[in-house]
Design an enzyme around this catalytic site. Sequence first.
Site, PDB file in Angstrom:
ATOM      1  CG  ASN A   9      35.078  36.374  41.863  1.00 15.60           C
ATOM      2  OD1 ASN A   9      34.630  35.534  41.093  1.00 15.60           O
ATOM      3  ND2 ASN A   9      36.198  36.198  42.546  1.00 15.60           N
ATOM      4  CD1 TRP A  10      28.121  36.290  41.902  1.00 17.44           C
ATOM      5  CD2 TRP A  10      27.081  35.087  40.314  1.00 17.44           C
ATOM      6  NE1 TRP A  10      26.898  36.870  41.674  1.00 17.44           N
ATOM      7  CE2 TRP A  10      26.240  36.150  40.700  1.00 17.44           C
ATOM      8  CE3 TRP A  10      26.632  34.211  39.325  1.00 17.44           C
ATOM      9  CZ2 TRP A  10      24.979  36.349  40.131  1.00 17.44           C
ATOM     10  CZ3 TRP A  10      25.381  34.407  38.761  1.00 17.44           C
ATOM     11  CH2 TRP A  10      24.562  35.463  39.165  1.00 17.44           C
ATOM     12  CE  LYS A  11      35.627  34.634  45.778  1.00 13.57           C
ATOM     13  NZ  LYS A  11      36.457  34.633  46.952  1.00 13.57           N
ATOM     14  CG  HIS A  57      40.502  35.305  42.463  1.00 17.04           C
ATOM     15  ND1 HIS A  57      40.648  34.478  43.542  1.00 17.04           N
ATOM     16  CD2 HIS A  57      39.677  36.303  42.850  1.00 17.04           C
ATOM     17  CE1 HIS A  57      39.914  34.960  44.545  1.00 17.04           C
ATOM     18  NE2 HIS A  57      39.324  36.067  44.152  1.00 17.04           N
ATOM     19  CD  GLU A  60      38.971  32.231  45.901  1.00 19.04           C
ATOM     20  OE1 GLU A  60      38.202  32.100  44.938  1.00 19.04           O
ATOM     21  OE2 GLU A  60      38.688  32.916  46.911  1.00 19.04           O
ATOM     22  CD  GLU A 108      40.123  40.121  45.075  1.00 15.72           C
ATOM     23  OE1 GLU A 108      38.964  40.482  45.272  1.00 15.72           O
ATOM     24  OE2 GLU A 108      40.425  38.978  44.712  1.00 15.72           O
ATOM     25  N   GLY A 134      37.109  36.199  51.883  1.00 12.72           N
ATOM     26  CA  GLY A 134      36.204  35.185  52.408  1.00 12.72           C
ATOM     27  C   GLY A 134      36.404  34.908  53.886  1.00 12.72           C
ATOM     28  CB  SER A 157      35.704  40.596  53.917  1.00 10.19           C
ATOM     29  OG  SER A 157      36.186  39.269  54.026  1.00 10.19           O
ATOM     30  N   GLY A 179      33.099  39.304  46.468  1.00  7.53           N
ATOM     31  CA  GLY A 179      32.811  37.876  46.389  1.00  7.53           C
ATOM     32  C   GLY A 179      31.462  37.570  47.014  1.00  7.53           C
TER      33      GLY A 179
HETATM   34  P1  PGA Z   1      35.031  38.032  49.318  1.00  6.07           P
HETATM   35  O1  PGA Z   1      35.843  37.653  47.974  1.00  6.07           O
HETATM   36  O2  PGA Z   1      34.333  39.346  49.039  1.00  6.07           O
HETATM   37  O3  PGA Z   1      34.068  36.904  49.515  1.00  6.07           O
HETATM   38  O4  PGA Z   1      36.026  38.160  50.416  1.00  6.07           O
HETATM   39  C1  PGA Z   1      36.488  38.620  47.219  1.00  6.07           C
HETATM   40  C2  PGA Z   1      37.183  37.989  46.031  1.00  6.07           C
HETATM   41  O5  PGA Z   1      37.788  36.921  46.192  1.00  6.07           O
HETATM   42  O6  PGA Z   1      37.165  38.536  44.915  1.00  6.07           O
END
Ligand code: PGA
Length: 249
Positions: A9-11, A94, A96, A167, A173, A213, A234
């Site tokens: 997931n590149w966000k 997600h 976010e 998640e 993150g 993470s 991510g």
């Molecule tokens: P992260 O993000 O691996 O950077 O913690 C995971 C995600 O939000 O899908």
Amino acid sequence: MRIPFIAGNWKMFKTKKEAKEFAEEFRTLYKDTDVRTAICAPFTQLDTLKEAFAGTSIGVGAQNVHFEDEGAFTGEISLPMLKEIGVDYCVIGHSERRQYFNETDETVNLKLKKLLNESDIVPILCVGENLEQREAGREKEIVEGQIRADLAGISADKVASMVIAYEPIWAIGTGKTATPEQAGEMCAVIRGIIEELYDEDTCDRVIIQYGGSVKPENATEIMNMDEIDGALVGGASLIPQKFMDIINS
Ligand code: PGA
């Protein structure tokens, strides 16, 4: 038998140029395996990745979709637009988006129905509790509430074709990974909810990922947990070698 599935997931990272550079390097590292692999990228990079990964088994995913076909929804992207590009997956709900963009269980439910009823695009539904909820011992209740609301009115065969990513928000993150036991326990809880809402066959078939993470150093022990079928990655998916190391693990 559930096929392991590792999705990046590149966000909101990588320009077109950077996406091309990633794809070129990743293609040289990537060997066809029996692990499903995909990158979920910003909308403007989807066609670039589709082209770059043509002829490979690497899937491409979007990170959101609107539940209407078209309309006065400034800044949104519709399902027909994604279908035209030929994306394989779409992240839905997600944390976010729930946290910063007003995504609710109701809109998540509408988006899931849209994808499942009108396309072959596989939704990756994200659920998970925040730190305060975890510290209050409410993680199971929170995730159960999300799953029930998000899947309302969706049939068993559709759910069996989906991916659910557990998640925990406190692990995204932050560098703080859930322990393999915590991740495994919650993925088992989710599978139990699916069995309760549907049946054993659906619960055996739905793919459940852990996300938060995940990195090469912890991927193996997370993936070794029985109920975890893969990962939503991510930060570590932005670097070809790191993402490949996670797939190899
Ligand atoms: P992260 O993000 O691996 O950077 O913690 C995971 C995600 O939000 O899908």
